[in-house]
Motif scaffolding. Structure first.
Motif, short mmCIF file in Angstrom:
data_model
loop_
_atom_site.label_atom_id
_atom_site.label_comp_id
_atom_site.label_asym_id
_atom_site.label_seq_id
_atom_site.Cartn_x
_atom_site.Cartn_y
_atom_site.Cartn_z
N TYR A 54 0.82 -1.19 0.00
CA TYR A 54 0.00 0.00 0.00
C TYR A 54 0.86 1.25 0.00
O TYR A 54 0.55 2.21 -0.72
CB TYR A 54 -0.94 0.01 1.23
N LEU A 56 3.77 1.58 -1.23
CA LEU A 56 4.26 1.75 -2.63
C LEU A 56 3.16 2.38 -3.49
O LEU A 56 3.40 3.35 -4.23
CB LEU A 56 4.65 0.38 -3.19
N ASN A 57 1.95 1.85 -3.35
CA ASN A 57 0.84 2.38 -4.18
C ASN A 57 0.53 3.83 -3.85
O ASN A 57 0.20 4.62 -4.74
CB ASN A 57 -0.41 1.53 -4.00
N PHE A 58 0.59 4.19 -2.48
CA PHE A 58 0.34 5.57 -2.10
C PHE A 58 1.24 6.53 -2.86
O PHE A 58 0.80 7.58 -3.35
CB PHE A 58 0.53 5.77 -0.60
N ARG A 60 2.29 6.41 -5.62
CA ARG A 60 1.88 6.55 -7.03
C ARG A 60 0.62 7.40 -7.19
O ARG A 60 0.38 7.95 -8.26
CB ARG A 60 1.65 5.18 -7.66
N TYR A 61 -0.24 7.46 -6.11
CA TYR A 61 -1.49 8.20 -6.25
C TYR A 61 -1.46 9.53 -5.50
O TYR A 61 -2.46 10.21 -5.44
CB TYR A 61 -2.67 7.35 -5.76
N ALA B 65 -4.76 -1.91 -7.53
CA ALA B 65 -3.61 -1.61 -6.69
C ALA B 65 -3.97 -1.77 -5.22
O ALA B 65 -3.18 -2.30 -4.44
CB ALA B 65 -3.13 -0.20 -6.99
N PHE B 66 -5.19 -1.29 -4.86
CA PHE B 66 -5.57 -1.39 -3.45
C PHE B 66 -6.45 -2.58 -3.17
O PHE B 66 -7.12 -2.66 -2.15
CB PHE B 66 -6.28 -0.09 -3.03
N ASN B 135 0.77 -0.32 -13.98
CA ASN B 135 0.97 1.02 -13.41
C ASN B 135 2.43 1.19 -13.09
O ASN B 135 3.01 0.35 -12.38
CB ASN B 135 0.11 1.19 -12.17
N GLU B 136 2.99 2.24 -13.60
CA GLU B 136 4.42 2.52 -13.40
C GLU B 136 5.26 1.31 -13.73
O GLU B 136 6.20 0.96 -13.03
CB GLU B 136 4.65 2.94 -11.94
N GLN B 138 4.49 -1.65 -13.45
CA GLN B 138 4.18 -2.80 -12.61
C GLN B 138 2.92 -3.48 -13.10
O GLN B 138 1.91 -2.85 -13.39
CB GLN B 138 3.98 -2.36 -11.16
#
Lengths: 200, 749
Positions: A54, A56-58, A60-61, B65-66, B135-136, B138
């Motif tokens: 998460y 890592l994903n944060f 990105r957003y 992603a989430f 995404n990116e 990935q």
């Protein structure tokens, strides 16, 4: 039996085989399980694997418009105080990028070290023993991520929560605003709750 | 192109063409649209699907992603708006199904456990696309979507509706356009057609089509109007020239005719129509019905002539008679020839016809008068010689009677000789009268007076069975004629009338004034336009036909029985009237009686004194004077010498003029009288008299002649103051005349 039928059967077999292979490959790597098996140690490690993902994903957003950084400079994810990840976070972000920038995990002892940190993770342990000044962290423009709903209510930007044995997160929109951050609406739409906004 | 279409009005044709063009264009466009749709269906569907997939990928990246399955499912559910998309499946990075969407519950889908390989496949109207979600850099998972291509069958009604709507719209627009264009295309054509129809029906060449625009129809209208003008001018010319020709033909008393040989019909116009009357103008006369109109005598000649012309191509010149509506015979001269036969043209004989009745009559009259003239000349010549002979016969018979004693047996014979001679002399006199060679003494007379004097004589002459009626016009003009001769004319005509009425009847003698004008003279060229005095002698007798009428004035022509007439009566009348400068005509029809008309020129001078002409009575013819007798005819000369010698005269004689001059010169004594023949070889009597009178002014002259056309007598009329004795004469007449001349009181100067 014609050729088409055989071809369809063959293509399905190939798809099943490759799906199995991918599952095996991802099992020990980046992709967390969708649902957390109940109890035990393995549960805890699985939880932090998800939280690492998460984090890592944060990156990105979330955007940091207040910070000017070189395109190739690393985007720092700083773990303040106690580190519950072990090597998981490092492994998760290793070789990954966000906004085209390489990701780097740093461990800091005090909030004073937070300048230069785009993300500051405050573990449950750190939050309970030596809670940092969230106001200070706000001023550095960092994305503060904690491990509870209270963290978010207390002035942190994002707080992880466990709902139905699934890792979710809540967002304090006022804190985000004060920190000068921008969070993608897609990510916000996934949040379990958003505070500081009209309505829940 | 079908006939039915070809005969339709232009507006229908144009309408049909527009509709046909619209339909064809529409069909081509429809086919094009369908082909385009079908050929581009897959690429378009693929583009559509790819775009949708890209949208879904972007929208589900965060959910993946989430790991928010609910959000991902909600995202996929937005595909509900796209009918064509049958199903969508989102796979997680581990290859397991993360979220699904299926349009039809339990419908076909691709929710296989593992995602399909990347790319797109097309199978059974179903397009499948499979793409990784990243995404990116990935790998976050896979997206697989299915797209249902609509079957053609379901699309055809749509196409049909579209094509129908477009067709209706197109038709409406083209019809509206056509309504607008109609006024500039078919309306002018229709008007032009109406104008031409009007021209054809009414023959009115004044009609003109109205030009509306300067397009092809406008040019057509111009050409049409120009054509009409030309036609009008042509017709006017034609009418004028035809009218002129007809008028000329009417004036010339001509007509035209044409015989269509193969069809056997014959048509004619102009003079013939007048001549034949109504019956001569059938709608379709045939040769036979034409021949019916012709005098039966000439029919076969005309028929042969026409056929010869048709067969040989020679000119035909036919003269024939027809009976006109009034029943009169008229002469027609037909001239014609076969027309040039160029190929298939049926042969036709055509030409002109002329009414030659009048010309023929004039020719006959001319011929008649020439004949009478020739006969008269002959008769005159014969009478001249006869008179010399008769003078001898009568004179010597007279001597013989004088020398024979009263009771001599031969006397009776000699008296017979004398009587026959006298009759012969009368005959000769009549011949001369007819030949207009008779010696006459014309005077200004009133015909009424002459008729009145003769009335009692005429009554005795015609007998009791015939009534005499005289109708004398008052204020009758005078005429100049020898009264004795005119009396003879009346008597001859009356006798003739009596003989024409053996069973009795009525004889009418009528006098009147008569003026012949120019138009009459044109019909009778032998007449001069002037005032005339007319005497008509009409009977109610047997009449005569035309052939007889033509010949009745010929001498010795008679219809009477042998010995009843001399055949000279009417001939003498004719001669007398002609010599007086007048005309004698006859009008007669069988059983309708006969009328003779005598026309004498009006005389303007006063009546002559009848008493002055009366001869002086001389009781004695004895004399003693010296007389020179010149006569080439020995019989007459010797007779005269002997007669005068016996009466006491001293007589000298010579046989011609030169001898007479010698005798006169050789005679030294007195010479009181020259008695000379007028017509002599060498010097004539007049010349001789002139020369001798020049030498001896006191010499008196007595001319003798048996002939009235010579130097002394001009046109039978004696010159004033000249003494004349016509042969034959008897001895007493000679002695009396000689005595008269010698005793006549010499005019002073």
């Amino acid at each position: 039996m014609d050729v088409l039928v055989w071809r369809r059967i063959l293509s399905r077999a190939v798809a099943l085989a490759s799906a199995g292979l991918v599952t095996v490959a991802l099992a020990g790597s980046v992709w967390p399980q969708i649902s957390l098996p109940p109890g035990g140690r393995s549960n805890e490690s699985l939880e932090y694997r998800v939280k690492a993902a998460y984090l890592l994903n944060f990156t990105r957003y979330v955007e940091w418009p207040g910070r000017v950084a070189a395109a190739d400079s690393a985007l720092n994810i700083c773990v303040l105080g106690a580190d519950p990840f072990g090597r998981v976070l490092d492994l998760t972000v290793a070789g990954r990028t966000a906004h085209g920038r390489p990701l780097q995990v740093r461990r800091i002892r005090a909030a004073a070290e937070s300048p230069g940190c785009e993300v500051v993770f405050v573990s449950r342990q750190t939050w309970q023993r030596t809670p940092p000044s969230l106001k200070a962290l706000e001023q550095t423009g960092s994305l503060t991520v904690g491990e509870s709903e209270e963290f978010a209510r207390g002035g942190g930007v994002i707080g992880f929560v466990i709902l139905d044995e699934t890792v979710r997160f809540v967002v304090n929109d006022e804190a985000r605003d004060r920190a000068g951050l921008r969070i993608s609406s897609r990510m916000l739409s996934l949040a379990a709750a958003i505070y500081g906004r009209d309505g829940p | 192109m079908s006939r039915a279409f070809r005969d339709r009005p232009i507006r229908h044709k144009v309408n049909l063409l527009i509709v046909a063009a619209s339909v064809i264009a529409l069909i081509i466009a429809g086919i094009g649209v369908v082909v385009y749709d079908l050929t581009t269906l897959q690429p378009r569907a693929l583009r559509d699907l790819a775009a949708q997939a890209a949208l879904i990928r972007i929208n589900t990246t965060a959910a993946l992603a989430f790991q928010d399955q609910r959000a991902a499912t909600e995202n996929l559910a937005t595909l509900k708006a796209k009918r064509e998309i049958a199903s969508a499946t989102l796979y997680g990075p581990d290859g397991r199904i993360f979220a699904t969407y299926a349009r039809a519950r339990g419908g076909p889908g691709i929710h296989t456990a593992a995602h399909p390989p990347a790319g797109h496949t097309y199978q059974n109207n179903r397009l499948t696309i499979s793409e990784p979600v990243q995404n990116e850099g990935q790998q976050l998972g896979w997206l697989a979507m299915e797209y249902n291509l609509p079957p053609l069958r379901s699309r055809l009604p749509q196409y049909g509706i579209i094509v129908g709507v477009v067709f209706l719209a197109l038709s409406t627009v083209s019809l509206l356009l056509w309504r607008l264009l109609e006024s500039s295309i078919t309306d002018p054509l229709a008007r032009l057609a109406e104008a031409s129809k009007a021209v054809a029906q009414s023959k009115d060449r004044q009609v003109r089509a109205v030009k509306r625009a300067d397009d092809e129809i406008g040019h057509l209208t111009d050409a049409f109007n120009e054509m009409l003008s030309t036609l009008q001018a042509r017709e006017t010319d034609l009418r004028e020239s035809t009218g002129q020709l007809l008028a000329a033909m009417t004036v010339a008393r001509m007509g035209s005719w044409a015989w269509e040989v193969p069809r056997g019909t014959i048509s004619w116009s102009g003079r013939e129509v007048q001549v034949f009357g109504e019956k001569g103008k059938p709608a379709d006369a045939t040769l036979a019905s034409f021949l019916e109109l012709i005098h039966p005598t000439d029919r076969s000649v005309v028929e042969q002539g026409l056929w010869r012309a048709a067969e040989t191509g020679q000119r035909c010149e036919l003269d024939f008679r027809v009976l006109d509506p009034d029943g009169h015979v008229r002469w027609l001269a037909m001239r014609g020839q076969r027309t040039q036969d160029d190929g298939n043209q049926p042969a036709k004989v055509l030409g002109l016809v002329m009414d030659t009745t009048d010309r023929r009559r004039l020719e006959e009259q001319l011929l008649q008068s020439q004949k009478l003239e020739a006969i008269g000349r002959l008769a005159g010549g014969v009478a001249h010689d006869f008179n010399n002979l008769l003078t001898g016969i009568l004179g010597y018979a007279d001597f013989a009677l004088k020398s024979l004693p009263e009771n001599h047996a031969a006397r009776v014979d000699i008296v017979e000789i004398e009587r026959a001679g006298t009759r012969a002399a009368a005959l000769t006199g009549q011949l001369l009268a007819y030949a207009r060679r008779q010696m006459i003494a014309p005077k200004i007379v009133s015909l009424n007076e002459l008729v009145g004097n003769l009335e009692s004589l005429l009554r005795r002459l015609i007998g009791e069975d015939v009534d005499l009626e005289t109708r004398c016009s008052r204020d009758l003009w005078r005429a100049q004629i020898d009264p004795g001769q005119f009396e003879q004319v009346i008597i001859n005509l009356a006798v003739n009338a009596r003989d024409a009425m053996p069973e009795g009847g009525r004889l009418t003698v009528e006098t009147s004034n008569c003026t012949l004008d120019d138009s009459y003279v044109r019909q009778h060229p032998e007449v001069v336009a002037a005032d005339y005095v007319m005497m008509a002698v009409a009977d109610t007798g047997i009449g005569m036909d035309t052939a007889t009428q033509i010949r009745i004035f010929e001498p010795f022509f008679t219809t009477k029985e042998q010995g009843k007439g001399t055949g000279l009566g009417l001939a003498v009348c004719y001669g007398i009237v002609k010599q007086a400068g007048g005309h004698l005509w006859v009008y007669s029809e069988p059983r309708r009686g006969t009328t003779f008309k005598v026309l004498l020129p009006r005389a303007t001078e006063d009546l002559a004194d009848a008493a002055a002409a009366r001869p002086v009575d001389h009781p004695s013819s004895q004399g003693h004077e010296t007389v020179l007798i010149v006569e080439d005819e020995q019989v007459v000369r010797r007779l005269a010498v002997r007669a005068l010698t016996e009466q006491g005269y001293n007589v000298l004689e010579a046989e011609d003029g030169l001898a007479a001059l010698e005798v006169a010169q050789g005679h030294s004594g007195e010479l009181q009288l020259l008695v000379t023949d007028v017509v002599m070889p060498g010097m004539n009597g007049k010349e001789l008299a002139d020369r001798l009178v020049a030498e001896r002014p006191d010499l008196r002259v007595l001319y003798i002649s048996g002939y009235a056309e010579h130097a002394v007598v001009r046109h039978g009329v004696l010159e004033e103051g000249i003494a004349f004795l016509s042969k034959p004469f008897d001895l007493a007449e000679l002695g009396r005349t000689v005595r008269e001349v010698l005793d006549k009181v010499q005019a002073p100067g």
